[in-house]
Design a protein around this motif. Structure first.
Motif, PDB file in Angstrom:
ATOM      1  N   ARG A 183       0.869  -1.176   0.000  1.00 32.32           N
ATOM      2  CA  ARG A 183       0.000   0.000   0.000  1.00 32.32           C
ATOM      3  C   ARG A 183       0.909   1.231   0.000  1.00 32.32           C
ATOM      4  N   GLY A 184       0.536   2.251  -0.726  1.00 33.49           N
ATOM      5  CA  GLY A 184       1.392   3.422  -0.806  1.00 33.49           C
ATOM      6  C   GLY A 184       2.512   3.264  -1.803  1.00 33.49           C
ATOM      7  N   SER A 185       2.278   2.479  -2.862  1.00 28.98           N
ATOM      8  CA  SER A 185       3.307   2.315  -3.886  1.00 28.98           C
ATOM      9  C   SER A 185       2.655   2.026  -5.223  1.00 28.98           C
ATOM     10  N   SER A 186       3.275   2.525  -6.297  1.00 32.16           N
ATOM     11  CA  SER A 186       2.793   2.255  -7.660  1.00 32.16           C
ATOM     12  C   SER A 186       3.568   1.124  -8.307  1.00 32.16           C
ATOM     13  N   GLU A 187       4.540   0.543  -7.582  1.00 32.46           N
ATOM     14  CA  GLU A 187       5.457  -0.430  -8.178  1.00 32.46           C
ATOM     15  C   GLU A 187       5.245  -1.833  -7.599  1.00 32.46           C
ATOM     16  N   TRP A 188       5.660  -2.829  -8.388  1.00 33.53           N
ATOM     17  CA  TRP A 188       5.833  -4.192  -7.896  1.00 33.53           C
ATOM     18  C   TRP A 188       7.315  -4.378  -7.641  1.00 33.53           C
ATOM     19  N   LEU A 189       7.664  -4.696  -6.400  1.00 35.20           N
ATOM     20  CA  LEU A 189       9.059  -4.708  -5.974  1.00 35.20           C
ATOM     21  C   LEU A 189       9.439  -6.070  -5.410  1.00 35.20           C
ATOM     22  N   SER A 190      10.734  -6.383  -5.458  1.00 35.08           N
ATOM     23  CA  SER A 190      11.213  -7.581  -4.794  1.00 35.08           C
ATOM     24  C   SER A 190      11.053  -7.416  -3.292  1.00 35.08           C
ATOM     25  N   VAL A 191      11.132  -8.522  -2.556  1.00 29.66           N
ATOM     26  CA  VAL A 191      10.908  -8.479  -1.108  1.00 29.66           C
ATOM     27  C   VAL A 191      11.861  -7.497  -0.438  1.00 29.66           C
ATOM     28  N   GLY A 192      13.150  -7.564  -0.754  1.00 26.42           N
ATOM     29  CA  GLY A 192      14.111  -6.662  -0.136  1.00 26.42           C
ATOM     30  C   GLY A 192      13.886  -5.208  -0.493  1.00 26.42           C
ATOM     31  N   GLU A 193      13.393  -4.948  -1.708  1.00 24.49           N
ATOM     32  CA  GLU A 193      13.165  -3.564  -2.140  1.00 24.49           C
ATOM     33  C   GLU A 193      12.026  -2.897  -1.393  1.00 24.49           C
ATOM     34  N   THR A 194      11.111  -3.675  -0.800  1.00 25.35           N
ATOM     35  CA  THR A 194       9.987  -3.067  -0.081  1.00 25.35           C
ATOM     36  C   THR A 194      10.381  -2.560   1.296  1.00 25.35           C
ATOM     37  N   VAL A 195      11.505  -3.025   1.825  1.00 27.77           N
ATOM     38  CA  VAL A 195      11.905  -2.654   3.192  1.00 27.77           C
ATOM     39  C   VAL A 195      12.543  -1.264   3.188  1.00 27.77           C
ATOM     40  N   GLY A 196      12.011  -0.385   4.000  1.00 24.40           N
ATOM     41  CA  GLY A 196      12.583   0.956   4.123  1.00 24.40           C
ATOM     42  C   GLY A 196      11.840   2.024   3.356  1.00 24.40           C
ATOM     43  N   ILE A 197      10.722   1.684   2.728  1.00 23.17           N
ATOM     44  CA  ILE A 197       9.938   2.706   2.025  1.00 23.17           C
ATOM     45  C   ILE A 197       9.175   3.559   3.041  1.00 23.17           C
ATOM     46  N   TYR A 198       8.660   2.944   4.092  1.00 22.21           N
ATOM     47  CA  TYR A 198       7.995   3.675   5.158  1.00 22.21           C
ATOM     48  C   TYR A 198       9.043   4.261   6.104  1.00 22.21           C
ATOM     49  N   PRO A 199       8.641   5.149   7.031  1.00 23.21           N
ATOM     50  CA  PRO A 199       9.614   5.686   8.002  1.00 23.21           C
ATOM     51  C   PRO A 199      10.383   4.557   8.682  1.00 23.21           C
ATOM     52  N   VAL A 200      11.706   4.693   8.729  1.00 23.36           N
ATOM     53  CA  VAL A 200      12.542   3.547   9.080  1.00 23.36           C
ATOM     54  C   VAL A 200      13.214   3.655  10.440  1.00 23.36           C
ATOM     55  N   GLY A 201      13.144   4.795  11.113  1.00 24.87           N
ATOM     56  CA  GLY A 201      13.695   4.907  12.447  1.00 24.87           C
ATOM     57  C   GLY A 201      15.206   4.894  12.488  1.00 24.87           C
ATOM     58  N   ARG A 202      15.770   4.223  13.537  1.00 26.55           N
ATOM     59  CA  ARG A 202      17.198   4.257  13.803  1.00 26.55           C
ATOM     60  C   ARG A 202      17.797   2.855  13.737  1.00 26.55           C
ATOM     61  N   THR A 203      19.085   2.791  13.424  1.00 22.49           N
ATOM     62  CA  THR A 203      19.810   1.539  13.557  1.00 22.49           C
ATOM     63  C   THR A 203      20.034   1.262  15.038  1.00 22.49           C
ATOM     64  N   VAL A 204      20.578   0.092  15.354  1.00 22.26           N
ATOM     65  CA  VAL A 204      20.809  -0.243  16.757  1.00 22.26           C
ATOM     66  C   VAL A 204      21.863   0.671  17.387  1.00 22.26           C
ATOM     67  N   SER A 205      22.690   1.291  16.553  1.00 21.57           N
ATOM     68  CA  SER A 205      23.702   2.216  17.072  1.00 21.57           C
ATOM     69  C   SER A 205      23.172   3.631  17.214  1.00 21.57           C
ATOM     70  N   GLY A 206      21.950   3.878  16.765  1.00 17.03           N
ATOM     71  CA  GLY A 206      21.339   5.197  16.897  1.00 17.03           C
ATOM     72  C   GLY A 206      21.430   6.070  15.666  1.00 17.03           C
ATOM     73  N   LYS A 207      22.063   5.591  14.586  1.00 14.05           N
ATOM     74  CA  LYS A 207      22.156   6.362  13.353  1.00 14.05           C
ATOM     75  C   LYS A 207      20.847   6.269  12.565  1.00 14.05           C
ATOM     76  N   PRO A 208      20.552   7.259  11.705  1.00 15.09           N
ATOM     77  CA  PRO A 208      19.361   7.152  10.853  1.00 15.09           C
ATOM     78  C   PRO A 208      19.454   5.914   9.961  1.00 15.09           C
ATOM     79  N   ALA A 209      18.415   5.095   9.974  1.00 20.81           N
ATOM     80  CA  ALA A 209      18.423   3.858   9.196  1.00 20.81           C
ATOM     81  C   ALA A 209      18.317   4.160   7.704  1.00 20.81           C
TER      82      ALA A 209
END
Length: 450
Positions: A183-209
């Motif tokens: 939802r919120g996409s016009s594309e058909w993407l591979s499984v890995g390509e779908t990760v990170g399209i929505y707000p992604v937060g921080r890595t475990v070290s605190g950096k922007p993901a």
């Protein structure tokens, strides 16, 4: 896509060859039309933060071709339109963060695109009383991969699914998924390509993901087992495997008991999740899931319902080591304490208590409902335990559903949501925007012809 269609046609042909008596050939065509209008706006009454609104419309045009009862071909093309909106593509000036809610109505990969479309459904199916197989582009409703019907279109998948029900008490189901249209996409993407399209937060070290474009995952596999116990109980098990990311096991038991005043429901859920492979990337600053993560979840429900009322009280505890993760692009949470418009994935520990009540009017097709939940989350100071820098909060949803009798298949749905922090002291603007101290309204109109 072509290879999948050819494989399914071949398998269907083999299944049909053995029939001694061939039924009369008959083709039935059923239209599949879905029109949806969605108004959304977000406000921060006590904060000088960016407020947004959007009016979106979508139209799915398609149909279902059924042949000799066992064969089906389903297709549908959906168009989207941003009819009116604020500048939802612009970040909030105070925090620099992008809009989280209204942009999801349209294309998150191109938020300024006001009109687009996609082939949403294109599937072949063969089924009989005990067995079915389906391949192509289709909808899905599993524990952690599901339609999450909270925007202009549902999440859909491309792959193969098959089910087998040897009798009335057992059912087995498997999925193999290679691409997704979230939802919120016009594309058909591979499984890995779908990760990170929505707000992604921080890595475990605190950096922007930075998961988008850096997450390697080629497929999703799901297998499910359902077992009915008598007339009023059932057990459900599933295992969702995201290649190179994680594996999630889920087990649920529910029992319904008839009492004088209605039906009493008791439910228990449990889950376990572990990292798989390199978690999406060898680079720790780009990795989605830590391979050493071991998470567990327990959730319970007690409820009661009759012809007018539906009520239940729910509790969930999440614990273990590392964050319980499930991409928000893929579906809503499976635990009982899920409330629409917020999720509790991304945390090492969660304790949530949620009550629900719904009243259905007797003489008019109208129901009103409310969710109220308190959610205690991991301390936002620790990025490894709190992915989104999210404070503990309470959430109230008030909703109304109406289905006018004079217009068939039309329904209207209105939701007012309020989220407030449990502790208002020392919150930064980044811990408020898109998260708490907010009012959020949805007005939805659906019409179907099928």
């Amino acid at each position: 896509m072509k290879q999948i269609a050819l494989i399914v046609l071949f398998l269907m042909g083999l299944l049909k060859t053995g029939n001694a008596q061939e039924e009369e050939k008959k083709l039935i065509v059923t239209p599949d039309v879905h029109f949806r209008t969605f108004w959304m706006n977000t406000n921060y009454p006590d904060q000088e933060l960016k407020e947004d609104y959007a009016l979106g419309m979508s139209l799915n045009l398609g149909g279902i071709l059924a042949y000799q009862k066992n064969w089906k071909f389903h297709f549908g093309y959906r168009t989207f339109a941003n009819v009116a909106s604020s500048e939802i593509w612009e970040p909030d000036p105070t925090t620099g963060q992008g809009n989280r809610y209204e942009t999801g109505l349209f294309d998150l990969l191109d938020t300024k695109d006001r009109f687009f479309g996609k082939l949403e459904t294109f599937s072949f199916e063969y089924s009989d009383k005990k067995f079915g197989i389906k391949a192509g582009r289709m909808g899905i409703n599993s524990d952690w991969i599901n339609a999450q019907d909270g925007r202009l279109s549902p999440t859909a998948v491309e792959g193969v699914t098959a089910w087998f029900a040897p009798d009335k008490t057992w059912k087995f189901l498997v999925w193999g998924i290679g691409r997704m249209s979230i939802r919120g996409s016009s594309e058909w993407l591979s499984v890995g390509e779908t990760v990170g399209i929505y707000p992604v937060g921080r890595t475990v070290s605190g950096k922007p993901a930075q998961y988008y474009g850096n997450t390697a995952s080629d497929w999703l596999g799901i297998w499910e087992v359902d077992r009915k116990i008598g007339k009023d109980s059932k057990i459900h098990f599933s295992n969702t495997v995201a290649q190179n990311l994680f594996s999630t096991y889920w087990l649920a038991f529910e029992k319904n008991k008839i009492v004088k005043s209605g039906i009493l429901t008791i439910g228990i859920q449990s889950g376990f999740q572990q990292g798989v492979g390199n978690g999406g990337d060898e680079n720790p600053d780009l990795r989605y899931k830590e391979s050493e993560d071991r998470n567990y979840a327990l959730s319970g429900r007690i409820g009661w319902r009759n012809s007018k009322w539906i009520t239940h009280l729910n509790y969930t505890h999440v614990g273990g080591e590392g964050r319980w993760l499930s991409p928000r692009e893929w579906g809503k949470d499976a635990w009982y304490t899920f409330i629409p418009r917020e999720r509790n994935e991304g945390f090492e520990t969660v304790d949530a208590l949620v009550g629900y009540g719904e009243y259905r009017f007797e003489n008019i097709p109208l129901s009103v409902y409310g969710h109220f939940g308190i959610h205690w989350l991991s301390d936002p100071k620790y990025a490894a335990a709190n992915k989104y820098n999210f404070p503990s909060y309470r959430q109230l949803n008030l909703g109304l559903k109406y289905q006018p009798k004079k217009i068939k298949n039309l329904d209207l749905h209105f939701i007012l949501m309020s989220k407030q922090p449990l502790d208002t002291e020392n919150l930064t603007p980044n811990q408020i925007y898109n998260k708490v101290e907010m009012l959020h309204f949805n007005g939805i109109i659906n019409w179907r012809w099928n």
